[in-house]
Design an enzyme around this catalytic site. Structure first.
Site, PDB file in Angstrom:
ATOM      1  N   ARG A 107       0.833  -1.225   0.000  1.00 57.73           N
ATOM      2  CA  ARG A 107       0.000   0.000   0.000  1.00 57.73           C
ATOM      3  C   ARG A 107       0.860   1.265   0.000  1.00 57.73           C
ATOM      4  NH1 ARG A 107      -2.413  -3.545  -1.010  1.00 57.73           N
ATOM      5  NH2 ARG A 107      -4.343  -4.376  -0.177  1.00 57.73           N
ATOM      6  N   SER A 130     -11.114  -0.455   3.084  1.00 61.41           N
ATOM      7  CA  SER A 130     -10.364  -0.783   4.310  1.00 61.41           C
ATOM      8  C   SER A 130      -9.801   0.502   4.901  1.00 61.41           C
ATOM      9  CB  SER A 130      -9.192  -1.705   3.977  1.00 61.41           C
ATOM     10  OG  SER A 130      -9.671  -2.834   3.308  1.00 61.41           O
ATOM     11  N   GLU A 133      -5.276   3.936   6.294  1.00 60.32           N
ATOM     12  CA  GLU A 133      -4.955   3.773   4.863  1.00 60.32           C
ATOM     13  C   GLU A 133      -5.354   4.995   4.016  1.00 60.32           C
ATOM     14  OE1 GLU A 133      -5.749  -0.173   2.896  1.00 60.32           O
ATOM     15  OE2 GLU A 133      -6.553   1.126   1.335  1.00 60.32           O
TER      16      GLU A 133
HETATM   17  C1  LIG Z   1     -15.462  -0.006  -1.211  1.00 55.25           C
HETATM   18  C2  LIG Z   1     -13.971   0.189  -1.379  1.00 55.25           C
HETATM   19  C3  LIG Z   1     -13.150  -0.907  -1.526  1.00 55.25           C
HETATM   20  C4  LIG Z   1     -11.749  -0.738  -1.698  1.00 55.25           C
HETATM   21  N1  LIG Z   1     -10.976  -1.854  -1.846  1.00 55.25           N
HETATM   22  C5  LIG Z   1      -9.647  -1.724  -2.022  1.00 55.25           C
HETATM   23  C6  LIG Z   1      -8.824  -2.874  -2.190  1.00 55.25           C
HETATM   24  O1  LIG Z   1      -9.291  -4.010  -2.205  1.00 55.25           O
HETATM   25  N2  LIG Z   1      -7.484  -2.681  -2.339  1.00 55.25           N
HETATM   26  C7  LIG Z   1      -6.925  -1.441  -2.356  1.00 55.25           C
HETATM   27  O2  LIG Z   1      -5.695  -1.336  -2.514  1.00 55.25           O
HETATM   28  N3  LIG Z   1      -7.692  -0.323  -2.208  1.00 55.25           N
HETATM   29  C8  LIG Z   1      -9.023  -0.433  -2.034  1.00 55.25           C
HETATM   30  N4  LIG Z   1      -9.799   0.678  -1.861  1.00 55.25           N
HETATM   31  C9  LIG Z   1      -9.168   2.010  -1.866  1.00 55.25           C
HETATM   32  C10 LIG Z   1      -9.248   2.723  -3.241  1.00 55.25           C
HETATM   33  O3  LIG Z   1     -10.164   2.120  -4.089  1.00 55.25           O
HETATM   34  C11 LIG Z   1      -7.882   2.752  -3.951  1.00 55.25           C
HETATM   35  O4  LIG Z   1      -6.918   3.352  -3.132  1.00 55.25           O
HETATM   36  C12 LIG Z   1      -7.953   3.494  -5.276  1.00 55.25           C
HETATM   37  O5  LIG Z   1      -6.742   3.315  -5.996  1.00 55.25           O
HETATM   38  C13 LIG Z   1      -8.194   4.992  -5.109  1.00 55.25           C
HETATM   39  O6  LIG Z   1      -8.443   5.517  -6.393  1.00 55.25           O
HETATM   40  P1  LIG Z   1      -9.066   6.954  -6.567  1.00 55.25           P
HETATM   41  O7  LIG Z   1      -9.005   7.285  -8.015  1.00 55.25           O
HETATM   42  O8  LIG Z   1     -10.415   7.004  -5.947  1.00 55.25           O
HETATM   43  O9  LIG Z   1      -8.030   7.851  -5.769  1.00 55.25           O
HETATM   44  P2  LIG Z   1      -8.290   9.153  -4.889  1.00 55.25           P
HETATM   45  O10 LIG Z   1      -8.984   8.784  -3.626  1.00 55.25           O
HETATM   46  O11 LIG Z   1      -8.906  10.208  -5.707  1.00 55.25           O
HETATM   47  O12 LIG Z   1      -6.777   9.553  -4.553  1.00 55.25           O
HETATM   48  C14 LIG Z   1      -5.979   8.715  -3.763  1.00 55.25           C
HETATM   49  C15 LIG Z   1      -4.552   9.287  -3.743  1.00 55.25           C
HETATM   50  O13 LIG Z   1      -4.010   9.232  -5.054  1.00 55.25           O
HETATM   51  C16 LIG Z   1      -3.645  10.526  -5.523  1.00 55.25           C
HETATM   52  N5  LIG Z   1      -3.954  10.553  -6.957  1.00 55.25           N
HETATM   53  C17 LIG Z   1      -5.125  10.219  -7.547  1.00 55.25           C
HETATM   54  N6  LIG Z   1      -5.013  10.292  -8.883  1.00 55.25           N
HETATM   55  C18 LIG Z   1      -3.747  10.692  -9.153  1.00 55.25           C
HETATM   56  C19 LIG Z   1      -3.028  10.966 -10.360  1.00 55.25           C
HETATM   57  N7  LIG Z   1      -3.562  10.833 -11.584  1.00 55.25           N
HETATM   58  N8  LIG Z   1      -1.726  11.369 -10.244  1.00 55.25           N
HETATM   59  C20 LIG Z   1      -1.141  11.509  -9.023  1.00 55.25           C
HETATM   60  N9  LIG Z   1      -1.783  11.272  -7.866  1.00 55.25           N
HETATM   61  C21 LIG Z   1      -3.064  10.866  -7.923  1.00 55.25           C
HETATM   62  C22 LIG Z   1      -4.470  11.482  -4.693  1.00 55.25           C
HETATM   63  O14 LIG Z   1      -3.856  12.758  -4.610  1.00 55.25           O
HETATM   64  C23 LIG Z   1      -4.490  10.764  -3.357  1.00 55.25           C
HETATM   65  O15 LIG Z   1      -3.299  10.999  -2.662  1.00 55.25           O
HETATM   66  C24 LIG Z   1     -11.199   0.550  -1.706  1.00 55.25           C
HETATM   67  C25 LIG Z   1     -12.047   1.681  -1.563  1.00 55.25           C
HETATM   68  C26 LIG Z   1     -13.418   1.498  -1.410  1.00 55.25           C
HETATM   69  C27 LIG Z   1     -14.302   2.710  -1.284  1.00 55.25           C
END
Ligand SMILES: Cc1cc2nc3c(=O)[nH]c(=O)nc-3n(C[C@H](O)[C@H](O)[C@H](O)COP(=O)(O)OP(=O)(O)OC[C@H]3O[C@@H](n4cnc5c(N)ncnc54)[C@H](O)[C@@H]3O)c2cc1C
Length: 346
Positions: free
Chosen positions: A172, A246, A342
């Protein structure tokens, strides 16, 4: 010259974060191309008021807990596109824009016969955020099939290609999360998906699920369908119940602490690590401390999975932080284990 993007003021991010928190961003801009991002960077450099604002890069908002008032300029990355970029003797090299929805991208790879990412089905968020915390689930991490990514360095204006080694992926974690967060905006990501594919079924209930459904020789799509069904039975759908997945990382502890816990709790789940430490299941620890199904006024702990904090309606960032801290303090006091959050608090 008129910029090609729209810079908006006091923008409500409620529908752009999976916890469903109503948060006002001081400035908001949706970025759909590298040229828009470069033009914005030039404007930020030229405008002293804008250049002083803290910057927040936003993907799908599914790993963030937002404050009510964000003094930031929010760069919402919506760069699209996905294609087969190249083929080698043993891999399909596929590329996707940072703004592509992760799960839709996984389904697209499988529909085109490019296997490998099926264990990461149904993870919310965007492709561009997937390397940030090296997303993982069901025995697979994004880094396992990562090839390279391109990012704009907001400091120098250079478009840089990062190899797997450059990204320093860990559990992570990556250089983008714990190195210089916010410096690089990821533009697109390439994956090397294997031509010789083997199902990874030795984690969680996947093998059991397939057996129960009489699938003896699963295809990548069978594995994806199994994982979707298992995840849907365990995790709340953010469209219905606001959450960030998580909430705590699985802690790594010394063998001594794990032995001590096992004496007290013989059912304690632990996974040996290469260096002799053990990974524990954070959800199990929280459940043992009695938090599963807990409700405060606006936030709570999901009744089916103690690792997931949920929005009971009208939650704000402060209420989420308070609950997370209360859980951390309780688990530390009762079990002697420190839990690390996380999602990112902004
Ligand atoms: C129901 C649920 C289940 C989940 N299950 C998992 C799982 O099984 N495994 C897991 O690892 N995670 C899980 N997650 C967490 C999440 O889905 C991941 O971390 C996902 O990659 C976040 O993507 P996002 O586009 O929503 O990022 P955001 O929440 O928008 O951003 C997350 C971080 O990434 C940065 N960021 C986003 N896009 C960019 C970009 N293009 N360039 C540079 N920085 C950027 C942001 O600044 C921030 O620091 C889960 C979340 C939920 C709600």
């Amino acid at each position: 010259m008129k910029p090609e993007y729209l810079l908006q003021q006091n923008f409500d991010l409620r529908h752009l974060n999976s916890f469903g928190i109503s948060a006002q961003a001081h400035r908001y801009v949706r970025i759909e191309s590298l040229s828009q991002l470069q033009a914005l960077r030039t404007q930020l450099q030229a405008d002293t008021d804008l250049s002083q604002l803290p910057r927040l890069i936003l993907g799908g908002g599914s790993n963030m807990i937002l404050s009510e008032h964000l003094p930031h300029i929010v760069l919402h990355i919506a760069i699209m596109g996905r294609q087969l970029k190249a083929e080698t003797s043993d891999a399909f090299i596929v590329r996707a824009g940072a703004g592509e929805n992760w799960h839709q991208f996984v389904l697209w790879t499988l529909a085109h016969g490019y296997p490998g990412l099926e264990n990461l089905s149904l993870i919310p968020g965007t492709v561009g955020a997937s390397p940030i915390q090296n997303i993982g689930a069901y025995g697979l991490e994004m880094q396992d099939y990562f090839d390279s990514l391109r990012a704009l360095d907001m400091q120098t204006g250079e478009v840089k290609t990062f190899t797997k080694q450059d990204c320093a992926f860990a559990y992570r974690d990556s250089i983008f999360k714990s190195g210089e967060p916010g410096r690089y905006v990821i533009l697109d990501v390439c994956f090397a998906l294997p031509k010789q594919w083997q199902a990874r079924l030795n984690y969680g209930d996947v093998a059991k699920y397939l057996q129960a459904h009489n699938v003896a020789t699963p295809t990548p799509i069978d594995v994806s369908n199994a994982i979707i069904a298992i995840r849907q039975s365990k995790l709340p759908d953010p469209a219905l119940i606001g959450n960030a997945g998580s909430f705590f990382k699985n802690p790594i502890v010394t063998a001594d602490l794990r032995d001590q816990l096992l004496r007290q709790y013989p059912a304690c789940v632990s996974y040996p690590q290469a260096n002799g430490d053990y990974k524990l299941a954070a959800g199990w620890l929280i459940e043992q401390c009695g938090w599963k199904g807990y409700s405060a006024a606006t936030v709570g702990v999901y009744e089916k999975q103690a690792l997931v904090l949920i929005n009971l309606g009208g939650a704000n960032g402060a209420a989420v932080k308070q609950l997370a801290q209360a859980i951390q303090a309780d688990v530390l006091a009762k079990m002697g284990v420190s839990l690390e959050v996380e999602p990112v608090f902004v």
